[in-house]
Design a protein around this motif. Structure first.
Motif, short mmCIF file in Angstrom:
data_model
loop_
_atom_site.label_atom_id
_atom_site.label_comp_id
_atom_site.label_asym_id
_atom_site.label_seq_id
_atom_site.Cartn_x
_atom_site.Cartn_y
_atom_site.Cartn_z
N ARG A 26 -10.29 -4.41 -6.29
CA ARG A 26 -10.40 -3.14 -5.58
C ARG A 26 -11.38 -2.23 -6.32
O ARG A 26 -12.23 -1.57 -5.71
N MET B 20 0.55 -1.94 -10.38
CA MET B 20 0.68 -1.20 -9.12
C MET B 20 0.10 0.20 -9.25
O MET B 20 -0.53 0.71 -8.32
N TYR C 80 -5.94 -5.09 -8.31
CA TYR C 80 -6.59 -3.84 -8.75
C TYR C 80 -8.01 -4.07 -9.21
O TYR C 80 -8.89 -3.24 -8.99
N ALA D 100 -3.29 2.03 -7.25
CA ALA D 100 -3.26 3.25 -6.45
C ALA D 100 -4.28 4.29 -6.91
O ALA D 100 -4.53 5.26 -6.21
N GLN D 101 -4.85 4.11 -8.09
CA GLN D 101 -5.66 5.19 -8.65
C GLN D 101 -7.01 5.31 -7.96
O GLN D 101 -7.58 4.33 -7.49
N THR D 102 -7.52 6.52 -7.98
CA THR D 102 -8.87 6.72 -7.47
C THR D 102 -9.81 7.17 -8.58
O THR D 102 -11.01 7.19 -8.40
N ASN E 284 3.49 6.23 -5.16
CA ASN E 284 3.68 6.47 -6.59
C ASN E 284 2.35 6.69 -7.28
O ASN E 284 2.22 6.44 -8.47
N LYS E 285 1.39 7.19 -6.56
CA LYS E 285 0.09 7.35 -7.19
C LYS E 285 0.17 8.29 -8.40
O LYS E 285 -0.48 8.10 -9.40
N MET F 118 0.84 -1.20 0.00
CA MET F 118 0.00 0.00 0.00
C MET F 118 0.87 1.24 0.00
O MET F 118 0.59 2.23 -0.68
N THR G 112 2.46 1.75 -3.45
CA THR G 112 1.52 2.20 -4.47
C THR G 112 1.04 3.62 -4.19
O THR G 112 0.94 4.43 -5.10
N SER G 113 0.77 3.91 -2.93
CA SER G 113 0.26 5.25 -2.67
C SER G 113 1.36 6.28 -2.89
O SER G 113 1.13 7.40 -3.32
#
Lengths: 629, 103, 183, 478, 484
Positions: free
Chosen positions: E431, E296, E428, E300-302, A577-578, A571, A574-575
């Motif tokens: 998620r 990855m 992903y 992380a994306q929203t 390197n968002k 986590m 990944t966060s």
């Protein structure tokens, strides 16, 4: 005969299609009829097929049917084809038969649920996938079923998706099993590279010729396949998803997370015995994994308070027994334990479901109590199941299967006294927590009001399963007691023969010890939770014991371990390197050019003098160039 | 007389004119300096013509002369316009046209 | 003749230096005349009396007069001199000077590297000039006519003095305003 | 002078005559429209004559000029550009309260200068042609002298042009001193290619040529002058003047086989590379379209020099094609600008173009096509041009300039896209409905734009319609 | 000639849309739909004629058409189709039809110009897939760029200008390098053989020095891997995908990315075989990096469309790895991946578009529990989520399985790393599913479930992906038309 093979998975598939496409427009009754009906028919077909199979065994020991050519590229060929041998047949029977019972039970259990159709659709799909898994003729098709059951497990654990925790549990189950699946896939690639085929019979045939026994190659293949099995069957260290998977409805737990899917690993190992046998090292690993798992899960089961979690841990533990059996080379014993376990564990889950349903969705066992008289049918059936789980001698199916495993843990060629000792400890623990569960839930005073008792749709399956939990063991007796080997006779056709050590102590001693362990366990449970509850209360004041209890309670802190080892770093990374660092390179290039633009623009200051100087510098530069060339 | 000595003189005159262009502010001076440079080029042409014994150098000088004349005439007309519009002949004041760097 | 060349060269260069350093426009122009005269002498020493004469008549005569005329017309005197004086600080000329010196050095180096031949000390036959002008270069002469025409037309248009009007209809209003502000 | 030589010179004589005719018309107090129409007819006559006399080509008018296919091709291109510029000028000046009559004289004279450049084979004609071009341009740039900054642009151009002319002359003198001739072909014979005087001379000539073509580092005037000059004049500078100067440079180089001269090629490559980089970078964030076009033209002539480098026939073809494509494109861009210009202000700010597509889709699409052509995107002539140039560069294996070309083209994309995205952006400005143009002007200018765009697309999709023609012309006299 | 018609129909259809929309925007939609369907029909016809029967002739090309274009450069208008082209063209018109359909309601303004751009993009793409002249190929390569740019620029989301620039400049940068390479190849070939030609077949026989081949190939490769995209060059993709309108995303993900893969298969491998073998390890490595990195990033994306965009990066990593494994199995997998990724990711974008249409947001943090109000859409979303994570039965599994199976024979370590992509894809995908459709319901107002038009789009896609999973052999047979 062979032509109807496809019907077995096709029926549930049809149910799935009908329910998923048109489910919203059907009444609940129709849904239940379709959903449960297709599985029942499948069960009937299976039984009919099984009878035929037993009466007139096919020539090469299997029915096969090829539906169509799936993929054919270069030297890689695989088809949509089914193959049923004795091993598959056992699984088929359990899946369809227990599945049918659970579907019938579900028709009652889920009747108030909004997503009735979705439930049955998913269940049907699961049955279909599971059937494909066990009927597959090649490993790719097996993998298809393998992933398919994973999907259904995911769908059903997260069935009540509006609670975030359920969804997380579903995701977790999928993630962890996927890790195993991936390992297994790599194993398939390796197998294919070596043998050039993924057809199971071909592998069985070619593997012993192609591989050198104990070579690193075969060891890695076996290990990878084992990893796949461990993921699906919730063996240490990939076991953490199963307790959380109890977020799904109880019939789901019964069908998927007790009777069928979690034993897919067992099936895989048994199915690929040709590969495993070539690597004694991996066999040992399998046994050790099983032993460790049964101990770890058993310990956790002792201290759980959620009825379904207790059962979940006990499932892990029982599957651990199966792995142990396979690992030591007692193939048929492992499968036999699967067979009996399917009945009694499904029963326990269904009964637990009935309890929970009657108690307004209450899961905590210490909030239950005194249900013995309120829910008599549930009580008696539960008792039958519990007896089987605790392996109560002679009156339960569990006894016969577990006893075999205990015996072979020592006596089989891969056996070892240490493994036996662990298994024995496991037997004690199992008996103990089963007793604890029974006593807390069904005796004592009533703590929660009961809404309505389960209807007939729910009780009949319970009763059938209870009967089976008692009698299913009778088809296979320990051979020193009564020579009944109906089960192993059949299964043995598809499995390698068992080899035993030359010098072993008498089997009677082992049986006595095992029975003693079970009884001691039951008594300990009785002592602590019925006779003298003060002891437990006293223990609660000892910090060391409380710590130990919490350690067990959290499943030996595997979750926390994984959390810190994998989840948090992942986590974090990944966060971190968002925004995509690589993108920064390009924005950096852009800013460089914008900066350059600013610099260059300075020269465009509108002054003639600057312009002349630029001309001057230009000519100086050009002339200077001549001197350097 | 060596040919390069004439060229050296022409080059010096040329560079002096260039220096004048660079250092003076008054547009008239700059025009004058340009005239010096053109004249220097003329010297070089005449010298080259003399070296080869051809009339072409001198002919070229005539053309330079004509070009200088027409250039000066337009130049001075522009100077007048500049003076009328800006009330100054300071060339550094003539910088309305330039890059406006946006931020 | 060599002496004539060197002396006149020195005169021309010195006068040119004075041209670019004088503050007073008129002074500078007068030095420019001297410079042109020097150049004329150089031409003479190169055996080109015709262009020497033209140099004096046209450059020193006509073009300089044009400059002087403009200087007088715009009444550039003291003010401009002060302005130039303020401007002519070392910091303004030192940079350009260095650059020009570099350029000069490069040019001289290339010229010297280019080797040298002796320039024959004889006058190019005067007749040849008009002959080539009206012979092979006749088209160039005609084009020069157009060049001068361009200069004249351009100068005539640019030099024409006109007030800024947004529109011809606004002319009268503006005149009226102008008038009223005067009174 | 023989009859055939006269024939060959006829188009140029007509150009010269045209300016006289205009003077006479002015003397007889004829109006703008008459002058325009006569001028237009004269141009057509020139083109017609050019076509007519093509059979007698090549003709050398020793020692100054040579009218060959090469010259005819570039002259034709120049005349074509002037024709279009003339049309736009008419529209432009008709809207403004400035007497446009001398304008046409000057236009003809400078065209004559440019045309002479294309056929000159001698320093004298080179020089005179260049001066004729520049002197007229001084006046043309400052033509709207009462407008803000027109005079400033004029004086800047004048000072720098005169300065660089001095460089040119000095350079010519050095070469003359070295070789004893001003005739290109004789120079070529006598030339010792490593002679320092020649190199010095060529370098100095490059200053003047570089100035006219706005090559780095002699480019700084371009943006200011484009901005200050009236758009038709700016388009004239961008096309006619540059084509003429490039033509003479190319001829000079071809005659002297400069491409085999290592130092000269180094100089040219350096200039090309610098121009490509500088031009594109300067344009990146420019908000003023005129300045932006100036910067982009700096870059484009850098590209063109890449085609110049090989010095073989492919290079010349590439250059010719590129110039044609470039000229058409630039004319479209300026044409659109003229069409959109308000009476007191040229449409040179990017904000004028915001959301133009929704207001005037045709104009916006035309402009977009032109910009895509400048960016070298397929379907447009600019693409084939760039392709041609790259082909020439790659054939010669001039990797460094070619790579720089590619990289800078990518940078260049940004600002072309910026304009296009402005054209298509949402917020449409309410365009003040001023006195709109006379319908005839609209029709005329639209027609011109349509023709130009058709050419642009036609050359882009089916370049075969023009390439054989170019080749054929270039073969005449070789 | 029929191949020319394929393109001409689209081009003229586009023009017609633009012209007619002034009077009747509805007609423009129908014209667009008709044009694409017409092409699809033509292609199907060709397929039935040539593709089905067992091919006895050794010629792998079904149809060829060649005519001079710019003879002075040796450029001809040479188009042809073989199995690979056929597959990709079928995909093009299939997704093209859906793209037209899913723009039906989404695009309210400037309809005509919209369909013009859409059809021209499709024309450019189909041109790329049929061109057999390198110049022509480059030409189409760029032609598809401009209308796509306009699609993003005009009908995109908030940050559309930035995205459009980025898309254009990245692609063009690669394109120009490719042009350089094409030219180098042209001259090298010409110098060797004396004939200057851009024709694929004549260039195929060029004998290149290893060093030359390497450099020329790198030019091609950069163009293709930017389009693909390979990881360090991927950064245009999330922006372009997330800002484009739904149909734009569909075409971008479904088709435009594929041109990169197609280019590698069609040009890089045959033209520079040895050079390609030499860089195979690196290419596979970058493919693997792409798989993991993309996954990855996706995790992380929203922003839902960004998320899907990054999954494309991950999936395309498989393509790159598979191509450079140089195994037939892997190559079949690559082609399957091209097709199935087009369908599954396209479908996800379509779903994202539908969600955005209803919720007016792309932020998955603001979604949740959508299943309750939109069970049908949830079901479809689940299907394609599963497709995206490579669940068997669905086409993507076949693709990824074959790729990995093939690459395993080439390089064990990299394949093992690539296989972790299976785990990451689960991460992903689930998620996304969880954030959007599962969990507590956030949107208070009742949302309408899919409409009939949407149902047609989604059902078609779903059936396609399932069929590809169960009967992949159809595609494989078509491709082996080429491979054998």
């Amino acid at each position: 005969m062979q032509e109807v093979l496809f019907l077995i998975p096709a029926l549930p598939l049809m149910g799935f299609l009908i329910l998923s496409l048109a489910g919203r427009h059907l009444s609940k009754q129709v849904i239940a009829v379709v959903g449960a009906g297709v599985v029942c028919i499948a069960a009937i077909v299976t039984i009919w097929l099984g009878i035929n199979f037993l009466q007139a065994p096919p020539e090469n020991g299997a029915y096969t049917e090829t539906l169509w050519r799936w993929m054919s590229v270069a030297n890689f060929n695989c088809s949509f084809s089914f193959r049923i041998d004795a091993l598959s047949l056992v699984f088929l029977f359990v899946i369809t038969f227990v599945g049918a019972l659970i579907h019938i039970y579900s028709a009652g259990f889920m009747k108030h649920d909004r997503d009735y159709a979705r439930f049955f659709a998913s269940m049907n799909l699961f049955v279909c996938a599971m059937l494909i898994l066990v009927m597959a003729d090649n490993l790719v098709l097996l993998y298809l079923g393998w992933e398919g059951v994973g999907l259904c497990s995911y769908l059903l654990i997260g069935f009540w998706y509006e609670t975030t925790a359920n969804v997380h549990a579903a995701n977790k189950a999928f993630y962890i099993t996927r890790i195993g699946d991936t390992a297994m896939a790599i194993g398939l690639f390796l197998l294919f590279r070596e043998l050039g085929t993924l057809d199971i019979p071909a592998i069985q045939k070619a593997a012993p010729e192609h591989f050198i026994k104990s070579s690193p190659l075969i060891t890695s293949i076996a290990l990878l396949l084992l990893a796949g099995g461990m993921g699906k069957s919730a063996q240490v260290p990939l076991q953490t998803w199963l307790p959380d998977a109890m977020a799904g409805p109880s019939p789901v737990s019964a069908l998927i997370h007790a009777a069928t899917m979690v034993t897919a690993g067992v099936y895989l190992v048994a199915r690929m015995h040709a590969v495993f046998q070539l690597s004694p090292f991996v066999m040992n690993i399998t046994a050790v994994v099983g032993a460790v798992t049964l101990l770890i899960a058993g310990c956790s089961a002792m201290v759980q308070t959620d009825i379904k979690r207790i059962l979940a841990y006990s499932t892990i533990s029982q599957v651990g027994y199966m792995f142990l059996a396979l690992g030591v080379g007692a193939w048929s014993a492992g499968i036999f334990h699967f067979f009996t376990h399917a009945f009694f564990k499904a029963l326990l889950f269904l009964a637990a479901g009935a309890v929970i349903e009657s108690l307004h969705h209450e899961h905590g066992i210490f909030k239950m109590g005194g249900l013995k008289n309120k829910l008599p049918i549930v009580f008696y059936t539960f008792l039958a199941g519990a007896a089987a789980l605790a392996a109560l001698p002679f009156v339960s199916a569990g006894f016969f299967s577990k006893d075999q495993i205990l015996w072979y843990a020592w006596s089989a060629n891969g056996g070892n006294p240490l493994l036996w000792l662990v298994a024995l400890a496991g037997a004690f623990i199992t008996a103990f927590y089963t007793t604890r569960l029974m006593l807390v839930v069904f005796w004592g005073e009533i703590k929660t009001d009961i809404s309505e008792p389960p209807g007939r749709l729910m009780t009949w399956p319970l009763i059938i399963l209870a009967l089976l939990s008692i009698v299913a063991g009778f088809i296979e007796w320990p051979h020193n007691l009564m020579h009944v080997t109906l089960f192993s006779d059949v299964v043995q056709k598809a499995l390698p023969p068992l080899t035993e050590k030359d010098i072993v102590p008498s089997e009677y001693i082992f049986q006595l010890i095992a029975v003693a362990a079970t009884l001691t366990g039951i008594y300990t449970g009785y002592l602590l939770y019925k006779k003298n509850t003060a002891i437990v209360a006293k223990w609660k004041e000892v910090p060391a014991l409380v710590g130990l209890r919490n350690f067990f309670f959290s499943g030996w802190r595997f979750d926390q371990l994984y959390h810190t080892l994998f989840v948090r770093p992942f986590m974090f990374v990944t966060s971190l390197n968002k925004q995509d660092v690589i993108d920064k390179i390009y924005t950096g290039i852009v800013s460089i050019f914008q900066w350059l633009n600013g610099i260059f623009s300075v020269s465009q200051d509108g002054s003639v003098r600057t312009y002349v100087i630029s001309v001057l510098i230009g000519i100086i530069f050009i002339l200077a160039l001549q001197f350097f060339l | 007389m060596q040919s390069y000595s004439v060229l050296v003189v022409a080059a010096i005159l040329f560079v002096l004119g260039l220096l004048g262009v660079l250092t003076r502010r008054n547009i008239i001076f700059i025009l004058i300096s340009v005239e010096i440079m053109l004249n220097a080029a003329g010297v070089a042409f005449v010298a080259a013509g003399a070296r080869w014994g051809q009339p072409d150098g001198q002919v070229m000088f005539l053309f330079i002369l004509a070009m200088a004349a027409s250039e000066v005439s337009v130049g001075l007309a522009l100077v007048m316009q500049v003076y009328h519009q800006h009330k100054t002949l300071d060339v550094s004041k003539l910088n309305n046209l330039k890059d406006d760097i946006e931020t | 003749m060599n002496y004539l060349f060197y002396i006149s060269s020195i005169v021309a260069i010195a006068a040119t230096v004075m041209v670019i350093t004088r503050h007073q426009p008129v002074h500078a122009l007068l030095y420019l005349v001297v410079s042109f005269l020097g150049v004329a002498m150089i031409f003479l020493s190169l055996g080109a009396p015709f262009v020497a004469t033209l140099e004096i008549i046209l450059y020193a005569g006509a073009i300089i007069v044009l400059f002087i005329f403009v200087v007088m017309m715009l009444n550039l005197g003291r003010e401009s001199a002060i302005q130039e004086k303020q401007w002519m600080q070392p910091k303004t000329w030192i940079g350009p000077s260095i650059l020009t010196v570099i350029l000069l050095a490069e040019l001289l180096l290339l010229i010297v590297m280019g080797g040298s031949t002796t320039i024959p000390q004889q006058t190019v036959d005067l007749k040849k000039i008009p002959l080539s002008l009206y012979g092979e270069y006749i088209i160039a002469v005609e084009l020069t006519g157009f060049l001068l025409m361009a200069g004249i037309v351009g100068a005539a248009h640019i030099g024409r003095h006109k007030k800024k009007y947004l529109h011809r209809f606004l002319k009268q209003e503006e005149d009226a305003v102008h008038f009223s502000s005067k009174t | 002078m023989t009859h055939q030589q006269l024939m060959a010179l006829l188009p140029f004589m007509e150009l010269a005559t045209a300016s006289i005719v205009i003077i006479l018309l002015i003397a007889f107090r004829q109006g703008h429209t008459i002058i325009q129409i006569i001028g237009f007819l004269m141009m057509c006559l020139v083109i017609f004559t050019m076509w007519y006399v093509r059979d007698v080509l090549p003709q050398a008018i020793m020692p100054l000029l040579i009218v060959d296919g090469y010259g005819a091709l570039f002259t034709g291109l120049i005349i074509f550009c002037v024709l279009v510029v003339g049309l736009f000028s008419y529209i432009y000046f008709e809207e403004r309260e400035e007497n446009p009559r001398e304008y046409y004289i000057l236009i003809f004279l400078s065209t004559l200068g440019a045309a002479i450049l294309t056929i000159s084979r001698h320093f004298i004609s080179f020089f005179i042609g260049l001066e004729l071009l520049s002197v007229s341009l001084y006046a043309l740039i400052a033509y709207l002298r009462t407008r803000n900054n027109a005079v400033e642009a004029g004086i800047k151009y004048l000072l720098l042009a005169a300065l660089t002319s001095a460089f040119l002359l000095f350079g010519m003198a050095l070469i003359y001193m070295d070789t004893g001739s001003m005739d290109f072909s004789i120079i070529a014979k006598k030339l010792d290619s490593s002679s320092p005087l020649f190199i010095a001379g060529f370098s100095l000539i490059m200053v003047a040529v570089g100035f006219k073509l706005a090559l780095v580092p002699f480019h700084l005037w371009a943006a200011d002058v484009y901005q200050g000059a009236p758009p038709p004049v700016a388009s004239f500078i961008a096309t006619v003047s540059k084509i003429g100067v490039f033509a003479v440079l190319l001829r000079f180089a071809q005659e002297l086989h400069l491409q085999s001269n290592h130092s000269v090629m180094t100089i040219v490559s350096a200039i090309a590379i610098l121009s490509m980089i500088t031009g594109n970078i300067l344009a990146l964030r420019q908000q003023n379209i005129k300045r932006l076009l100036a910067y982009s033209s700096i870059a484009h002539f850098g590209y063109l020099l890449v085609a110049f480098l090989p010095g073989n026939s492919r290079g010349v073809e590439a250059a010719a094609f590129y110039l044609i494509a470039y000229a058409v494109t630039i004319l479209i861009a300026f044409g659109v600008m003229i069409l959109l210009s308000a009476k007191d202000k040229d449409a040179d700010s990017l904000s004028v173009y915001r959301g133009l597509f929704w207001e005037k889709p045709f104009v916006a699409v035309v402009l977009s096509v032109a910009l895509l052509s400048l960016a070298g995107i397929p379907l447009t002539a600019g693409f084939i041009g760039k392709f041609y140039v790259l082909m020439a560069g790659v054939e010669q294996q001039a990797w460094l300039p070619v790579i720089v070309l590619v990289v800078t083209s990518v940078i260049g994309l940004y600002y072309y896209l910026r304009i296009i995205s402005t054209l298509f952006s949402d917020v449409a400005v309410v365009i003040q409905k001023e006195k709109s143009l006379h319908p005839f002007f609209y029709a005329a200018s639209y027609a011109a734009l349509v023709v130009l765009v058709m050419m642009l697309l036609g050359f882009g999709v089916v370049p075969s319609i023009i390439i054989p023609g170019i080749k054929q012309f270039l073969l005449i006299g070789n | 000639m029929i191949l020319v018609w394929l393109i001409v129909v689209l081009l003229s259809g586009g023009m017609l849309c633009w012209l007619i929309a002034r009077w009747n925007p509805m007609a423009a939609k129908w014209i667009a739909l008709f044009a694409v369907l017409a092409d699809l029909a033509i292609l199907m016809n060709i397929w039935l004629q040539y593709g089905r029967g067992t091919h006895t002739s050794t010629d792998t090309w079904m149809i060829q058409y060649q005519t001079a274009w710019i003879p002075s450069f040796g450029i001809s208008f040479h188009v042809a189709i073989d199995g690979l082209s056929m597959i990709l063209l079928l995909l093009t018109f299939f997704l093209g039809t859906l793209a037209v359909l899913c723009s039906w309601k989404e695009i309210h303004n400037r309809t005509g110009f919209y369909y013009f751009n859409l059809l021209w993009t499709l024309a450019g793409i189909s041109g790329v897939f049929v061109a057999l002249d390198l110049f022509l190929f480059y030409f189409f390569w760029e032609v598809m760029l401009v209308p796509m740019y306009l699609l993003i620029l005009i009908w995109g989301d908030k940050n559309r200008r930035y995205a459009a620039y980025k898309f254009f400049i990245f692609t063009q940068a690669g394109g120009l390098l490719m042009l350089l390479s094409i030219l180098s190849l042209y001259f090298t070939h010409g110098a060797k053989n004396g004939t200057y030609s851009y024709d694929y077949f004549s260039l195929l026989n060029t004998q290149l020095e290893p060093a030359t081949a390497k450099w020329i190939m790198i030019g091609f490769m950069i163009a293709f891997v930017i389009k693909l995209p390979m990881v360090p060059f991927h950064s245009w993709l999330p922006d372009a995908h997330s800002e484009a309108p739904t149909a734009g995303s569909l075409i971008l993900a479904g088709l435009l990315l594929k041109t990169g893969a197609y280019g590698i298969i069609r040009f890089v491998l045959p033209l520079f075989h040895q050079a390609a073998v030499d860089i195979a390890w690196w290419a596979m490595l970058f493919g693997v990096i792409g798989i993991i990195y993309g996954a990855m990033m996706a995790f992380a994306q929203t922003d839902i469309k960004r998320l899907i965009a990054y999954t494309s990066v991950s999936h395309m990593g498989f393509v790159l790895t598979g191509i450079f494994a140089f195994r037939e199995i892997a190559m079949q997998g690559v082609v399957m991946q091209i097709v199935t990724h087009g369908i599954s990711t396209g479908a996800l974008f379509v779903l994202a578009g539908m969600i955005k249409e209803r919720l007016h947001t792309r932020d998955i943090e603001k979604m949740g529990g959508l299943w309750t109000s939109m069970p049908a859409m949830g079901g479809v979303a689940m299907l394609f989520t599963m497709a995206s994570l490579g669940l068997p039965v669905l086409g993507n599994f076949i693709a990824e399985f074959l790729i990995l199976l093939g690459t395993f024979q080439a390089n064990v370590l990299l394949t093992v790393l690539a296989s972790t992509g299976l785990v990451f894809s689960a991460l992903y995908s689930l998620r996304m599913m969880q954030k959007v459709f599962l969990g507590p319901t956030t949107s208070g107002d009742k949302l309408t479930d899919i409409t009939a038009r949407e149902l047609i789009i989604l059902a078609t896609l779903s059936i396609a992906i399932v069929l590809l999973g169960l009967y992949p052999q159809t595609v494989m047979d078509l491709l082996s038309y080429r491979l054998h």
